[in-house]
Design a protein around this motif. Sequence first.
Motif, PDB file in Angstrom:
ATOM      1  N   ALA A 279       3.119   6.072  -2.604  1.00 22.08           N
ATOM      2  CA  ALA A 279       4.362   6.272  -2.735  1.00 22.08           C
ATOM      3  C   ALA A 279       4.416   7.005  -4.186  1.00 22.08           C
ATOM      4  N   LYS A 280       4.226   5.821  -5.009  1.00 19.29           N
ATOM      5  CA  LYS A 280       4.573   6.745  -6.859  1.00 19.29           C
ATOM      6  C   LYS A 280       3.732   7.690  -6.715  1.00 19.29           C
TER       7      LYS A 280
ATOM      8  N   HIS B  50       0.645  -1.232   0.178  1.00 15.68           N
ATOM      9  CA  HIS B  50      -0.151  -0.191   0.424  1.00 15.68           C
ATOM     10  C   HIS B  50       0.682   0.969   0.188  1.00 15.68           C
ATOM     11  N   TYR B  51       1.672   1.131   0.631  1.00 15.98           N
ATOM     12  CA  TYR B  51       2.757   2.506   1.112  1.00 15.98           C
ATOM     13  C   TYR B  51       3.607   2.912  -0.744  1.00 15.98           C
ATOM     14  N   PHE B  52       3.939   1.636  -0.565  1.00 15.48           N
ATOM     15  CA  PHE B  52       4.758   1.764  -2.258  1.00 15.48           C
ATOM     16  C   PHE B  52       3.855   2.050  -3.394  1.00 15.48           C
TER      17      PHE B  52
ATOM     18  N   GLU C  37       3.043  10.637  -5.865  1.00 13.47           N
ATOM     19  CA  GLU C  37       3.427  11.556  -5.290  1.00 13.47           C
ATOM     20  C   GLU C  37       4.244  12.323  -6.998  1.00 13.47           C
ATOM     21  N   THR C  38       4.055  13.406  -6.500  1.00 18.08           N
ATOM     22  CA  THR C  38       4.536  14.037  -8.095  1.00 18.08           C
ATOM     23  C   THR C  38       5.017  15.828  -7.603  1.00 18.08           C
TER      24      THR C  38
ATOM     25  N   ILE D 128       9.386   0.530  -5.914  1.00 19.83           N
ATOM     26  CA  ILE D 128       8.438   1.801  -5.838  1.00 19.83           C
ATOM     27  C   ILE D 128       7.671   2.379  -7.436  1.00 19.83           C
TER      28      ILE D 128
ATOM     29  N   ASP E 125       9.167  13.429 -12.285  1.00 20.86           N
ATOM     30  CA  ASP E 125       8.750  13.005 -10.689  1.00 20.86           C
ATOM     31  C   ASP E 125       8.959  11.658 -10.066  1.00 20.86           C
TER      32      ASP E 125
ATOM     33  N   ILE F  44       0.977   2.518   7.222  1.00 22.65           N
ATOM     34  CA  ILE F  44       1.915   3.521   6.264  1.00 22.65           C
ATOM     35  C   ILE F  44       2.279   4.124   6.017  1.00 22.65           C
TER      36      ILE F  44
END
Lengths: 140, 169
Positions: free
Chosen positions: A52-53, A47-49, A55-56, B126, B15, B103
């Motif tokens: 995190a992706k 979920h975190y990964f 974010e811009t 990621i 990004d 998280i």
Amino acid sequence: MEFVDLEKIVKKYENGATSLQEEITLRNYFTGGTDVPYLQEYEYLFHYFAKAKEETCTKNIQLNPKTSKIKNLKWFSVAAAIVVSFSLFIGKKQQDAAVVKEQYAHVVKTLEILSSNLKKGEQAVATLYTYKYTINKILK
Amino acid sequence: MTQSSFLKVVLPFKDKVFRLAKRLLVSKEEAEDATQELFFKLWKNKEKITDYKNVEAFAMTMTKNYCYDRLKSKQASNLRLIHTNYKEKETALDKSIEYRDSINQVHQLIENLPEQQKVIIQLRDIEQYDFDEICNMLNMKPTAVRVALSRARKTLREALIKKHNYGIR
């Protein structure tokens, strides 16, 4: 997904041996939630990964930033030098003007004194004339 | 190379550069500045860009090196403070809050990893780069990357388990 497969991939994942494709499978599975209690942690991880992706970078990229600080400093000193010399120039001019004004005032004052004295003299001369005139009249 | 064609090449991974910078430099502002600086560097070397086979990989390498430099120069100053700024939220009864907390914990745990592992987790888990690309970016051997990645993943999981079982077992 079969539980046995899942366990196998998770093991592989832990050893850093999974392919991208397998990792995507894991990600899809775990972001959907898992029923296996001891794999709960992976749910958080993936979920975190995924989060995190998303974010811009909000800042716009400028390719021609204003001249660097050092260059600016150089121009600051140039500007300062110009300002100082200009103000010196103006100051000198004003001082000169003030001196001239003072001198002018001096001259005016002296001339005034002179003229007033001259007027006094003139009056005396005028009285003298009247005196001479009357004397002449009497004597004639 | 004109400005617009340059942007067409570099903007797709803006990004990614930002996220890697943020992973290493922690604060958003620092990361944004780093991104700006990097793209400016790329722009200055725009003539050479066409020579590189993979501009994106090159940019990521540059980002990594730039961030390492920043960290070295700032080690003693404000970056430390940001780490301590992070406040652990009280464990709430609400399940959803607990979930969000978990998280956030992952974020915190990644923060505690060694720099190299941080970068590798960022690039692989990621950004989902290929192993070859990561090796290329970090100038490392594939086995070294795998070992570091495996270590990072295990550390993360164990730390999470430890946190969740805290006070229970």
